[in-house]
Structure formats: C-alpha cells, structure tokens
Write a protein that holds these residues in place. Structure first.
Motif, PDB file in Angstrom:
ATOM      1  N   GLU A  15      54.264   4.027  37.664  1.00  0.00           N
ATOM      2  CA  GLU A  15      52.934   3.351  37.958  1.00  0.00           C
ATOM      3  C   GLU A  15      52.251   4.432  39.116  1.00  0.00           C
ATOM      4  N   TRP A  16      53.031   4.965  40.021  1.00  0.00           N
ATOM      5  CA  TRP A  16      52.504   5.626  40.920  1.00  0.00           C
ATOM      6  C   TRP A  16      51.954   7.022  40.390  1.00  0.00           C
ATOM      7  N   GLY A  26      42.085   6.194  47.107  1.00  0.00           N
ATOM      8  CA  GLY A  26      41.705   6.503  48.297  1.00  0.00           C
ATOM      9  C   GLY A  26      42.797   6.935  49.125  1.00  0.00           C
ATOM     10  N   ASP A  27      42.488   7.105  50.431  1.00  0.00           N
ATOM     11  CA  ASP A  27      43.500   7.799  51.575  1.00  0.00           C
ATOM     12  C   ASP A  27      44.541   6.702  51.750  1.00  0.00           C
ATOM     13  N   ALA A  28      44.236   5.582  51.705  1.00  0.00           N
ATOM     14  CA  ALA A  28      45.438   4.523  52.104  1.00  0.00           C
ATOM     15  C   ALA A  28      46.394   4.616  50.837  1.00  0.00           C
ATOM     16  N   GLN A  29      46.005   4.727  49.549  1.00  0.00           N
ATOM     17  CA  GLN A  29      47.108   4.603  48.517  1.00  0.00           C
ATOM     18  C   GLN A  29      47.657   5.979  48.673  1.00  0.00           C
ATOM     19  N   ARG A  30      47.202   7.130  48.902  1.00  0.00           N
ATOM     20  CA  ARG A  30      47.857   8.397  49.044  1.00  0.00           C
ATOM     21  C   ARG A  30      48.975   8.477  49.913  1.00  0.00           C
ATOM     22  N   THR A  31      48.527   7.825  51.141  1.00  0.00           N
ATOM     23  CA  THR A  31      49.513   7.534  52.194  1.00  0.00           C
ATOM     24  C   THR A  31      51.006   6.527  51.688  1.00  0.00           C
ATOM     25  N   ALA A  32      50.572   5.617  51.120  1.00  0.00           N
ATOM     26  CA  ALA A  32      51.545   4.398  50.772  1.00  0.00           C
ATOM     27  C   ALA A  32      52.411   5.347  49.378  1.00  0.00           C
ATOM     28  N   PHE A  33      51.739   6.250  48.776  1.00  0.00           N
ATOM     29  CA  PHE A  33      52.594   6.955  47.668  1.00  0.00           C
ATOM     30  C   PHE A  33      53.444   7.998  48.492  1.00  0.00           C
ATOM     31  N   TRP A  36      56.281   5.896  49.933  1.00  0.00           N
ATOM     32  CA  TRP A  36      57.358   5.618  48.940  1.00  0.00           C
ATOM     33  C   TRP A  36      58.283   6.821  48.403  1.00  0.00           C
ATOM     34  N   LEU A  37      57.724   7.890  48.421  1.00  0.00           N
ATOM     35  CA  LEU A  37      58.246   8.990  47.868  1.00  0.00           C
ATOM     36  C   LEU A  37      59.588   9.509  48.880  1.00  0.00           C
ATOM     37  N   ALA A  38      59.098   9.325  50.097  1.00  0.00           N
ATOM     38  CA  ALA A  38      60.184   9.781  51.183  1.00  0.00           C
ATOM     39  C   ALA A  38      61.069   8.654  51.420  1.00  0.00           C
ATOM     40  N   ALA A  39      60.998   7.273  50.897  1.00  0.00           N
ATOM     41  CA  ALA A  39      61.567   6.203  51.183  1.00  0.00           C
ATOM     42  C   ALA A  39      62.988   6.492  50.546  1.00  0.00           C
TER      43      ALA A  39
END
Length: 309
Positions: A15-16, A26-33, A36-39
C-alpha cells in the motif's frame, strides 16, 4: 517461513509503495511513510520485496495507466489490485475453487480416469472435481467444477445420478458428458439417453447426439451436438467455432497455472474459430494475439492480460 500473501507488514508495504508512486502525494503522507519505514526493520525488508514485485508488474503497468486515463479504473486501486493479484492469487485462487475437498480432482492440463466401485468409469478433465455418495439405493455423484465424461455400468435397481449446480442428470444408458461452464451446465449425450431435472423445470429426456444446458435462468431447448468438439478435451484439444473470445479465454484458463484477465469487456464479443492444444496454452494465446485485434502480455508466468492493439 512467513507467507508473503498474509504478512501484514508486506501488505502494508504494498500500500505504501503504490501511495508513493502517486504524483499527488502530500508532505504529510511522505512524513508518515518515513515514520512507518523507521518504526521496524521488518518494514524496510517488506518494502524491498514490494519494490521487487513492482519489477514483475512493470510490463503491464502501461495498460493500467491507459485504463486510468480513459476513466475506467482508479490508478491507485488498479496498481494495488494488480500487485495483490501477483502476491495472493495463487493461494487464494486454489482455496476458493469449488470442490477443494472433493474425492477426486485434477490440476491444470491434467486428466484422470477413475474406475468407480460399481464398475462405471469417469474421465475428469482439467481443473475438475468430483465427489461420490454411493448407497445401496442410489449412485450419486457431485461434479463441483470442470468437465467429466461418464461411462455408466448398468444397474437398474440403483440409479446413477450426477448433480451439478442445482440440477441432476440421471443416466438412462451408457455415455454422457457434463461440463460446468461459467454460468451454465452443459450436458451432451454420446450414447443412449439421460434424464435432466433443473431449475423447477419439467424433466427432459435427452437422447444421443443432443446437447442441453441449464442455469439459474432455467433450462434451454436441446440442440444437435458437435460430438467431435464436445469430446475434443479428451484428446487435449479445444475446438471452437464462432465462440466469443471471453468464453475461449475462460476455457483456456482451465488449462494453465494462473489467470487470464480481459482488460476491455468489449473485446469479449469477438468471435473465435480455432483448434487449440490444451497442453500449450501460451501458444494458443500467441495465436489469438496474431489473428485478432488484441495484445497479450504475460506477467511472470501467472497472469495473462489481454487488451486492444
């Protein structure tokens, strides 16, 4: 070993991956990604697998983009759907096939002949499944999917009845063929006769050389059968004459590992006349591409996409 098709991290990664392909993200979605990747380290590995899967999907991506531009399908859902099919389709397809736990079943391009306890024989075609329920009073069989040729041993005191999708076919003689098609059951009598009961219709006795089909909309009138075409599957052949392309693709799909996806429904009405070898379905698709106004793309050997030239 983790099954990728049911791995939550992998499905999230898909999905990502599709989301990050969206030019309007958007920037907010890039930040969320990134968060998620670093989690979790497993997220990075899952995302790498999603990227590798994209390489397989790349050959059909242009067609999805074309459909998206035409307004037929949403880009994100199309890409994610295509990727998900590559990941999960093999396992899901097999588990949801009718007759998954039948007494006898066949795989792609496989035929078997079964000798039944009463001396009758059944030849099962590709992707077919059959169950038995023999009692002292009756010989009952259920054809869950596919096609079967029955040669019935005489036993007047114990009727031989085949059940298929809500209808029954009772042998009154020796040889007949039953095929479970997409939306109907097709019965063809080779020798003697059968009695067919289906869809609240009066029973019909079908004689040798005739064919009848029934479905949820009732029973159709008998027609003369082309017995050579009906029995061609027993010699690894499909014979079609002015048959819609969608029907031909559905038939070919039974003889290969995977799905054939018709990308434009309008193509399904194109009539096809041909003889195909069921043991060489890729060659059959190639012939279709060479003789009809369609293109065929194979995606990693499992999916075949058919779309306009």
């Amino acid at each position: 070993m983790q099954d990728y098709a049911t791995d939550p991290a992998y499905l999230e990664a898909l999905e990502w991956f599709v989301l990050m392909k969206d030019e309007e993200i958007g920037d907010a979605q890039r930040t969320a990604f990134e968060e998620w990747l670093a989690a979790d380290p497993s997220h990075v590995a899952a995302y790498d697998r999603a990227r590798a899967l994209w390489d397989r999907f790349e050959i059909v991506k242009p067609e999805y983009d074309r459909l998206h531009r035409a307004g037929r399908i949403g880009r994100r859902s199309a890409l994610l759907g295509g990727l998900a099919m590559l990941v999960a389709a093999p396992a899901f397809y097999m588990l949801t096939r009718p007759g998954a736990f039948a007494d006898y079943s066949t795989g792609a391009a496989e035929r078997i002949t079964v000798r039944l306890p009463d001396g009758s024989t059944v030849e099962l075609g590709s992707y077919s499944a059959l169950s038995l329920d023999f009692t002292p009073e009756q010989r009952r069989l259920v054809l869950h999917r596919g096609q079967a040729f029955f040669r019935v041993a005489a036993e007047p005191s114990r009727p031989f009845v085949v059940q298929a999708d809500g209808g029954t076919i009772q042998a009154l003689g020796t040889e007949f063929d039953v095929k479970v098609a997409t939306d109907q059951i097709v019965v063809t009598v080779i020798e003697h006769s059968v009695k067919i009961q289906a869809a609240h219709c009066p029973p019909v006795v079908l004689e040798a050389g005739w064919q009848l089909s029934y479905g949820s909309d009732g029973m159709r009138s008998p027609v003369r059968a082309d017995l050579a075409a009906v029995e061609a599957w027993r010699q690894d052949r499909i014979i079609v004459e002015d048959v819609p392309l969608r029907q031909v693709l559905t038939e070919l799909e039974r003889y290969r590992q995977g799905r054939i996806v018709l990308m434009d429904s309008a193509l399904g009405d194109i009539p096809v006349t041909a003889v195909f070898n069921t043991r060489h379905t890729d060659k059959a698709l190639q012939v279709i591409a060479e003789t009809l106004p369609v293109q065929v793309l194979n995606a990693y050997g499992y999916l075949a996409f058919v779309y306009p030239k």
